[in-house]
Scaffold this motif. Structure first.
Motif, PDB file in Angstrom:
ATOM      1  N   VAL A   1      44.266  38.378  47.008  1.00 38.88           N
ATOM      2  CA  VAL A   1      45.486  38.678  46.228  1.00 38.88           C
ATOM      3  C   VAL A   1      46.305  37.396  46.040  1.00 38.88           C
ATOM      4  O   VAL A   1      46.808  37.095  44.949  1.00 38.88           O
ATOM      5  CB  VAL A   1      46.306  39.765  46.931  1.00 38.88           C
ATOM      6  CG1 VAL A   1      47.620  39.983  46.194  1.00 38.88           C
ATOM      7  CG2 VAL A   1      45.507  41.058  47.003  1.00 38.88           C
ATOM      8  N   GLN A   2      46.457  36.631  47.124  1.00 38.25           N
ATOM      9  CA  GLN A   2      47.218  35.372  47.024  1.00 38.25           C
ATOM     10  C   GLN A   2      46.493  34.365  46.146  1.00 38.25           C
ATOM     11  O   GLN A   2      47.147  33.633  45.381  1.00 38.25           O
ATOM     12  CB  GLN A   2      47.421  34.794  48.434  1.00 38.25           C
ATOM     13  CG  GLN A   2      48.307  33.564  48.483  1.00 38.25           C
ATOM     14  CD  GLN A   2      49.796  33.863  48.285  1.00 38.25           C
ATOM     15  OE1 GLN A   2      50.169  34.442  47.242  1.00 38.25           O
ATOM     16  NE2 GLN A   2      50.608  33.546  49.266  1.00 38.25           N
ATOM     17  N   VAL A   3      45.187  34.338  46.245  1.00 42.40           N
ATOM     18  CA  VAL A   3      44.434  33.423  45.377  1.00 42.40           C
ATOM     19  C   VAL A   3      44.672  33.772  43.914  1.00 42.40           C
ATOM     20  O   VAL A   3      44.832  32.885  43.058  1.00 42.40           O
ATOM     21  CB  VAL A   3      42.938  33.465  45.737  1.00 42.40           C
ATOM     22  CG1 VAL A   3      42.116  32.687  44.700  1.00 42.40           C
ATOM     23  CG2 VAL A   3      42.697  32.901  47.127  1.00 42.40           C
ATOM     24  N   ALA A   4      44.710  35.078  43.617  1.00 44.29           N
ATOM     25  CA  ALA A   4      44.941  35.510  42.236  1.00 44.29           C
ATOM     26  C   ALA A   4      46.335  35.100  41.767  1.00 44.29           C
ATOM     27  O   ALA A   4      46.527  34.628  40.629  1.00 44.29           O
ATOM     28  CB  ALA A   4      44.763  37.018  42.144  1.00 44.29           C
ATOM     29  N   ILE A   5      47.318  35.275  42.642  1.00 41.64           N
ATOM     30  CA  ILE A   5      48.700  34.883  42.267  1.00 41.64           C
ATOM     31  C   ILE A   5      48.766  33.380  41.988  1.00 41.64           C
ATOM     32  O   ILE A   5      49.355  32.932  40.994  1.00 41.64           O
ATOM     33  CB  ILE A   5      49.681  35.272  43.385  1.00 41.64           C
ATOM     34  CG1 ILE A   5      49.768  36.798  43.526  1.00 41.64           C
ATOM     35  CG2 ILE A   5      51.065  34.685  43.097  1.00 41.64           C
ATOM     36  CD1 ILE A   5      50.612  37.255  44.699  1.00 41.64           C
ATOM     37  N   CYS A   6      48.142  32.606  42.863  1.00 40.36           N
ATOM     38  CA  CYS A   6      48.168  31.146  42.684  1.00 40.36           C
ATOM     39  C   CYS A   6      47.418  30.734  41.422  1.00 40.36           C
ATOM     40  O   CYS A   6      47.845  29.796  40.710  1.00 40.36           O
ATOM     41  CB  CYS A   6      47.562  30.458  43.898  1.00 40.36           C
ATOM     42  SG  CYS A   6      48.554  30.605  45.404  1.00 40.36           S
ATOM     43  N   ALA A   7      46.319  31.416  41.142  1.00 43.95           N
ATOM     44  CA  ALA A   7      45.555  31.075  39.942  1.00 43.95           C
ATOM     45  C   ALA A   7      46.365  31.334  38.678  1.00 43.95           C
ATOM     46  O   ALA A   7      46.381  30.504  37.754  1.00 43.95           O
ATOM     47  CB  ALA A   7      44.253  31.865  39.934  1.00 43.95           C
ATOM     48  N   ILE A   8      47.026  32.462  38.636  1.00 45.09           N
ATOM     49  CA  ILE A   8      47.864  32.771  37.464  1.00 45.09           C
ATOM     50  C   ILE A   8      49.003  31.765  37.348  1.00 45.09           C
ATOM     51  O   ILE A   8      49.339  31.266  36.261  1.00 45.09           O
ATOM     52  CB  ILE A   8      48.400  34.215  37.575  1.00 45.09           C
ATOM     53  CG1 ILE A   8      47.246  35.222  37.549  1.00 45.09           C
ATOM     54  CG2 ILE A   8      49.387  34.499  36.462  1.00 45.09           C
ATOM     55  CD1 ILE A   8      47.662  36.653  37.835  1.00 45.09           C
ATOM     56  N   TRP A   9      49.635  31.451  38.508  1.00 47.76           N
ATOM     57  CA  TRP A   9      50.769  30.490  38.509  1.00 47.76           C
ATOM     58  C   TRP A   9      50.334  29.119  37.999  1.00 47.76           C
ATOM     59  O   TRP A   9      50.993  28.523  37.139  1.00 47.76           O
ATOM     60  CB  TRP A   9      51.311  30.413  39.934  1.00 47.76           C
ATOM     61  CG  TRP A   9      52.449  29.429  40.139  1.00 47.76           C
ATOM     62  CD1 TRP A   9      53.276  28.930  39.199  1.00 47.76           C
ATOM     63  CD2 TRP A   9      52.873  28.853  41.371  1.00 47.76           C
ATOM     64  NE1 TRP A   9      54.192  28.078  39.752  1.00 47.76           N
ATOM     65  CE2 TRP A   9      53.975  28.002  41.087  1.00 47.76           C
ATOM     66  CE3 TRP A   9      52.428  28.989  42.696  1.00 47.76           C
ATOM     67  CZ2 TRP A   9      54.628  27.288  42.078  1.00 47.76           C
ATOM     68  CZ3 TRP A   9      53.089  28.278  43.676  1.00 47.76           C
ATOM     69  CH2 TRP A   9      54.178  27.436  43.381  1.00 47.76           C
TER      70      TRP A   9
END
Length: 891
Positions: A749-757
């Motif tokens: 989930v955090q990886v996804a947030i960072c990728a979008i950011w």
């Protein structure tokens, strides 16, 4: 004209002027006939025929010389008829302690020996012209020289006597056709206005007031001295050259002094020079004025004083300053006293007058004049009252015709063998002839004008259509002579061309400096010259006042140095100001700047505010103390984490390692190591890749760490709940595979947030100019605030959930309850990050980065110590407790 002048002016003079003005239609011949034939008594208050020095001739030149400096003040009580006091005063006998005669001095007035020098210049010039075969051949010039006593009532009365031809017996003396004089500007103004209706020329040798250059007001006035306008302009240029912006002025209370100050003030406009004070000296109340001026000079910060006054007044002023021990001032001397032999010879002035800078009239030698002076004797000129007085002063003897009986009786009679040959005195010194040469030129100007008049030839006009009326010795009129004087042009004996420029001499001055002679006395030395408006000064030849030998500084406020600007003080002259330091980011790189200038964006002012320098770049460097400290702490954390991992790996078969899910423990140690490692990315100069990696690495590492702790907490809860009846299946549903999967899900989930950011609005390096003006803060922008908030928010969410679960499991029955330690670790973690948010927002520049690193390290150490230190303690120090029985609480 003042009330005193009107009271002292004889009524007959006013009647004459009225007749002259009202009878202008009858022509000047009627007035002249009245003067010559009817013998009007123009000096009714007293007969002046016996005063002065008269030599008969075909044409008489009248001359006014201020032989005495001051006459007695007349009685203005109006109780009896007012009479003018004589210029000749009484004498006082001075003796030494043995009763021997030392010298004699005037009580009522001051006899000026240099004025006798001026008288002899007229005598010498007339005799030289009378002997000349080419100038006025067959014509004998005469002269009538009278004492003006340095006061306008006596000056005017003497003039009336000379132009009327005498009053005792009609026809005893011829009337003067022209007047040479007077020395004072005020007296010259009075004479010019009085004689203008009679068209009698006035040629002054020392009156330098700029006002006399007005040909409309003074059409009959001429002078053989430049106007004070040039002298005052020269002094203003000197003040500007030497940086004297705060100058005081002490001047004579007459047209000479006031006119000079007026010109000086006009010249200094726009130069940044101000007049600190302005005092006048009036001779009738000299002691009072001198004291008042000295008090002001003593209190003022002005170190340069402009002095336009007669040398006798200057002496009183300087002596008063000497008495007050004010000896560090520099005086700018006007031409009337800058070369005064009388002042230079006064030992009391050696200290205070040293360093004086003066504007001096040009000295021109007069061939043969020195021989004339050495051959002087009263027997040669028996009617010369001035020479007799000088002779008695010089040789301390009495002539039988002395005008003072007291003086005559006090001195031994002269032997007749006295001689000026070989006498070394200022009188016989002809090395510096200034005013004397001016008088000499005035006589020659009259002679050449008379020569032109008698020869019927214009002097400076080549137009044949313009013809001047011819005249003869019998019918020469002052009006004709006046016309020719205005057009006179001739070559002097020194080879220079002489002519009148608007009635004045072209401006040529010498610049002098008063210096110490080897014997300790004062002498003046030429240090430059002024030709027209060109100022030439040899600064290395100047001797400055005081013992330091340095040029004095005369300013109200010292010039603002570079890095500051002027701020005018309200109510004070522009020369008085405050120097304000330029604000940060602004500079002034010149002395006396009136404003500061903003540096370009990439530059900043240095500490002195006088130069723009490149801004210092600031970031959390690996070379500074704070960066080294944080790196050291991070590396220590990595080492400690690796050590714990080695201990666990070595004791992996022990109950305490197995009981705490060794696989999750190793994953937690790995994530903690990543947390310590990610803190290192924040140290150093931000770049494009470091800005993007650091926040993503931080977010993923901590989520991975918290996920491991969260799963460990869930395992603890499931393990204890599975011991209850009917709950044995729970542990099966949350086995090792589910645990690893849960960690990966939470982390993904955090990886996804960072990728979008990072794909939408990634952090970028930024040069921040607004935080610290002198420095450029190189920092990483968060890019998207929402993305950064989501990363922190997700970490916080997992930490809160983990804390709550651990809090519920903290009292489970066990000797080694891991949930209790997880609770403490989450409490520390949450506290650190709650404090982090306001600290991060409020910290400027590199300190915000340091705060984030500190939060990463503090929370990582909190997790490491709270979760793993108790286990390591049992493994290493209490191995007897590392049993399943002890851990189950059955020991």
């Amino acid at each position: 004209m003042s009330l005193q002048v009107l009271l002292l002016l004889p009524l007959s003079v006013l009647v004459l002027l009225l007749c002259a003005v009202c009878g202008a239609g009858m022509g000047f011949s009627v007035v002249e006939e009245t003067l010559q034939e009817k013998c009007i008594n123009l000096d009714a208050s007293q007969n002046l025929d016996g005063d002065g020095f008269y030599q008969d001739g075909d044409v008489i030149i009248g001359a006014l010389i201020n032989v005495h400096n001051l006459a007695a003040t007349p009685d203005l009580s109006f109780t009896r008829k007012t009479e003018l006091a004589s210029c000749v005063g009484t004498w006082s006998l001075c003796t030494d302690v043995f009763g021997r005669i030392i010298f004699y001095k005037r009580v009522l007035n001051f006899f000026q020996e240099h004025s006798v020098h001026w008288v002899q210049a007229i005598v010498f010039a007339v005799e030289e012209i009378n002997r000349s075969p080419s100038l006025l051949p067959g014509v004998q010039l005469g002269y009538h020289i009278m004492d003006s006593c340095s006061r306008y009532p006596q000056s005017l009365m003497a003039t009336m006597s000379m132009i009327s031809g005498g009053n005792k017996t009609c026809g005893t003396t011829r009337p003067a056709k022209v007047i040479i004089g007077d020395s004072s500007s005020t007296q010259s103004i009075l004479l010019s206005r009085t004689l203008s209706p009679l068209q009698i020329a006035v040629i002054s040798y020392l009156a330098s007031c700029p006002c006399l250059s007005d040909r409309q007001m003074y059409p009959n006035f001429f002078r053989t001295i430049p106007s004070d306008a040039y002298q005052a302009r020269t002094m203003a240029q000197m003040a500007k050259r030497f940086g004297w912006t705060w100058v005081g002025a002490v001047v004579a209370d007459n047209d000479y002094g006031r006119g000079a100050v007026q010109v000086f003030e006009e010249e200094i406009k726009g130069m940044g020079i101000c007049l600190a004070f302005f005092h006048t000296l009036y001779r009738e109340q000299l002691a009072k004025d001198v004291a008042r001026a000295a008090t002001t000079v003593q209190a003022s910060s002005a170190r340069v004083i402009l002095v336009f006054s007669w040398y006798v007044d200057v002496e009183g002023f300087l002596l008063e300053l000497m008495r007050r021990n004010v000896t560090d001032r520099l005086f700018l001397a006007s031409e009337v006293w800058s070369t005064s032999a009388y002042l230079l010879a006064n030992p009391q002035l050696y200290t205070i007058a040293k360093g004086t800078l003066g504007v001096a009239l040009r000295s021109v030698p007069i061939p043969g004049f020195d021989a004339h002076l050495q051959q002087l004797h009263p027997d040669r000129y028996p009617d010369d009252e001035f020479l007799r007085t000088f002779w008695e002063n010089t040789f301390s003897c009495s002539l039988t015709k002395s005008t003072s009986k007291a003086f005559q009786n006090a001195l031994p009679p002269c032997s007749g063998r006295e001689s000026l040959e070989g006498v070394q005195s200022p009188f016989t010194d002809t090395s510096h002839l200034t005013v004397t040469h001016n008088i000499y030129l005035a006589v020659y100007a009259v002679a050449h004008a008379l020569h032109s008049l008698l020869a019927c030839t214009p002097q400076n006009n080549s137009d044949p259509k313009i013809k001047l009326k011819c005249s003869s010795l019998d019918n020469i009129t002052p009006a004709q002579l006046l016309q020719h004087i205005g057009q006179v042009r001739f070559t002097t004996r020194s080879g220079e061309e002489f002519y009148f420029q608007d009635g004045s001499m072209p401006p040529v001055y010498n610049l002098v400096n008063w210096q110490r002679a080897p014997d300790g006395s004062l002498k003046y030395v030429s240090i430059g010259q002024v030709d027209e408006n060109q100022l030439i000064i040899n600064e290395s030849a100047i001797s400055w006042p005081g013992d330091s030998g340095k040029m004095p500084v005369s300013v109200c406020t010292s010039e603002c140095p570079p890095g500051t600007r002027k701020a005018i003080k309200k109510g004070l002259p522009v020369c008085c100001f405050d120097c304000l330091l330029c604000t940060e980011g602004e500079i002034s790189n010149s002395t006396g700047s009136i404003k500061c200038y903003r540096c370009p964006q990439e530059f900043w002012s240095n500490s002195f505010r006088n130069e723009c320098v490149s801004r210092e770049t600031e970031f959390l460097s690996v070379r500074e103390t704070m960066g080294i400290t944080l790196i050291s702490v991070a590396i220590s954390g990595i080492i400690i984490t690796a050590t714990v991992a080695v201990i666990f790996l070595y004791h992996k078969s022990t109950p305490i390692v197995k009981a705490n899910n060794s696989e999750l423990s190793f994953m937690l140690l790995l994530s903690l190591k990543l947390c310590f490692l990610c803190s290192l990315i924040f140290v150093g100069q931000p770049s494009l890749w470091s800005c993007r990696i650091q926040q993503a690495a931080f977010g993923v590492s901590f989520v991975l760490c918290i996920s491991c702790i969260l799963v460990k907490t869930i395992v603890v809860l499931v393990a204890f709940h599975s011991t209850r009846p009917g709950s044995s299946g729970l542990i099966k549903w949350f086995g090792p595979g589910q645990q690893r999967g849960s960690v990966l899900v939470f982390a993904s989930v955090q990886v996804a947030i960072c990728a979008i950011w990072l794909s939408v609005s990634p952090p970028l390096p930024h040069r921040n100019f607004g935080i610290q003006g002198s420095k450029v803060i190189i920092e990483c922008t968060v890019g998207s605030v929402v993305g950064f908030t989501c990363v922190l928010g997700y970490i916080g969410f997992l930490a809160v959930v983990c804390f709550l679960l651990a809090f519920f499991a903290r009292k489970l029955p066990d000797n080694f309850n891991e949930a209790k330690f997880i609770t403490f670790s989450m409490l520390i973690f949450c506290a650190v990050w709650i404090v982090f948010v306001p600290a991060y927002v409020s910290s400027p520049g590199k300190y915000s980065v340091a705060v984030e690193i500190f939060a990463i390290l503090a929370s990582s150490f909190g997790l490491l110590f709270c979760i793993f230190v108790p286990k390591c303690y049992i493994i290493l120090l209490k191995p007897e407790n590392n049993t399943k029985r002890f851990l189950m609480g059955k020991a």
